[in-house]
Design a protein around this motif. Structure first.
Motif, short mmCIF file in Angstrom:
data_model
loop_
_atom_site.label_atom_id
_atom_site.label_comp_id
_atom_site.label_asym_id
_atom_site.label_seq_id
_atom_site.Cartn_x
_atom_site.Cartn_y
_atom_site.Cartn_z
N GLN A 48 26.48 16.97 -5.26
CA GLN A 48 26.01 17.97 -4.44
C GLN A 48 24.37 17.95 -4.28
O GLN A 48 23.96 18.10 -3.15
CB GLN A 48 26.38 19.38 -4.82
CG GLN A 48 27.87 19.69 -4.21
CD GLN A 48 28.31 20.89 -3.96
OE1 GLN A 48 27.91 21.95 -5.33
NE2 GLN A 48 29.48 21.39 -3.45
N ASP A 49 24.00 17.96 -5.42
CA ASP A 49 22.19 18.32 -5.33
C ASP A 49 21.80 16.77 -6.03
O ASP A 49 21.77 16.57 -7.14
CB ASP A 49 21.78 19.51 -6.20
CG ASP A 49 22.49 20.47 -5.54
OD1 ASP A 49 22.12 20.62 -4.39
OD2 ASP A 49 23.07 21.41 -6.11
N LEU A 50 21.06 16.00 -5.22
CA LEU A 50 20.33 14.99 -5.66
C LEU A 50 18.75 14.93 -5.08
O LEU A 50 18.45 15.82 -4.49
CB LEU A 50 20.86 13.52 -4.97
CG LEU A 50 22.60 13.39 -5.23
CD1 LEU A 50 23.14 12.22 -4.18
CD2 LEU A 50 22.84 13.17 -6.56
N HIS A 51 17.97 14.00 -6.00
CA HIS A 51 16.59 14.11 -5.53
C HIS A 51 16.04 12.47 -5.34
O HIS A 51 16.43 11.83 -5.94
CB HIS A 51 15.83 14.68 -6.76
CG HIS A 51 14.17 14.69 -6.48
ND1 HIS A 51 13.65 15.83 -5.61
CD2 HIS A 51 13.34 14.12 -7.05
CE1 HIS A 51 12.25 15.40 -5.74
NE2 HIS A 51 12.12 14.58 -6.48
N ILE A 52 15.31 12.36 -4.40
CA ILE A 52 14.51 11.18 -4.14
C ILE A 52 13.24 11.29 -4.23
O ILE A 52 12.67 12.53 -3.57
CB ILE A 52 15.11 10.45 -2.83
CG1 ILE A 52 16.74 10.30 -2.80
CG2 ILE A 52 14.21 9.25 -2.67
CD1 ILE A 52 17.04 9.71 -1.54
N ASP A 53 12.19 10.89 -4.82
CA ASP A 53 10.72 10.90 -4.94
C ASP A 53 10.17 10.90 -3.69
O ASP A 53 9.38 11.38 -3.34
CB ASP A 53 10.21 10.05 -6.12
CG ASP A 53 10.71 10.48 -7.40
OD1 ASP A 53 10.98 11.59 -7.56
OD2 ASP A 53 10.63 9.81 -8.28
#
Length: 284
Positions: A48-53
């Protein structure tokens, strides 16, 4: 003392190498789809919670991108067992994806910085997860292993809403928003797909390696439950998922090989219910 425990445990494993599990479970493909409401949280809790710089594009960039994939309705998801690859495919007809990011964009004489709130109202998701085993903790036992073979998100630019905030946004919104929809967001989706696959194959499998075979029960003076794989997860040609595990309890302070072997049993009775579980006196 720790080394002695290790030798005893290895001897126990060698002694039972040819014996079956003490505990077994199975479920049909139809049964899984009937109970999809119970499975969904486990599938999506790590996705559900992902991060991309950062995502760069002509004239600017998006940074600090946080991605939230909403859990879809049960009616919009189906699951298919894949015997050939020993896995399963999750097909999501409709989900939604929310993204927030800082943006910078230069157009003509304007340099604009602000915040982008992006909502993909309809996204189709296709996930394939294959299963096997891996050395666990302790290393003489086996834990389950997941291998994410596919994670694709299909979107239509017409299903995307974008809100920009910040100084001078009105000057560039009519140019930046179509650019984000047509080019930047599809590129971002590719990164989301790659990030999700990496997260499953690295983070989830690392957790399974650590916690996937034994767990000491708190406040019981070292009593440990052993649920290590025996044979490994299996998706059969008859569209059944079945799995046998050790299914024993032992004292972590006094490790010794069990005196008896578990009774032999079949993991799934084709005449039985969609979901089945078998417990032997080896476990009790």
């Amino acid at each position: 003392l720790r080394y002695s425990k290790y030798l005893i445990a290895c001897a126990a494993l060698t002694a039972k190498a040819s014996q079956g599990p003490g505990l077994g479970v199975s479920v049909t493909e139809a049964g899984v789809n009937k109970g999809i409401d119970f499975i969904l949280p486990y599938v999506f809790q790590n996705l559900q919670d992902l991060h991309i710089d950062e995502v760069d594009f002509d004239g600017g960039y998006l940074k600090n991108i946080d991605v939230h994939i909403d859990e879809p309705a049960a009616s919009d998801i189906s699951l298919k067992f894949l015997h050939a690859s020993n896995g399963a495919e999750f097909l999501v007809a409709k989900s939604s994806v929310e993204l927030t990011a800082d943006f910078h964009y230069k157009w003509s004489f304007f340099n604009v910085d602000g915040k982008a709130d992006i909502k993909v109202n309809k996204a189709a998701i296709d996930i394939e997860l294959d299963t096997s085993t891996q050395p666990s903790t302790p290393a003489y036992e086996l834990a389950p292993k997941l291998d994410a073979k596919k994670f694709t998100i299909s979107i239509n630019p017409d299903d995307i809403d974008i809100q920009l905030t910040g100084g001078l946004v009105a000057k560039i919104a009519s140019i930046l928003i179509p650019l984000l929809k047509s080019t930047v967001i599809p590129e971002m989706v590719q990164q989301i797909e790659t990030t999700a696959i990496t997260m499953i194959n690295d983070q989830v499998d690392q957790d399974l390696q650590i916690y996937g075979s034994q767990e000491e029960i708190p406040f019981l003076g070292g009593v440990t439950v052993d649920y290590a794989q025996v044979g490994g997860p299996e998706f059969t040609a008859d569209s059944v998922f079945q799995m046998g595990v050790n299914g024993t309890f032992f004292d972590a302070q006094h490790v010794k090989a069990p005196a008896d072997a578990p009774a032999a049993f079949t993991l799934h009775d084709p005449k039985g219910k969609d979901a089945q579980g078998y417990l032997t006196d080896y476990t009790i």
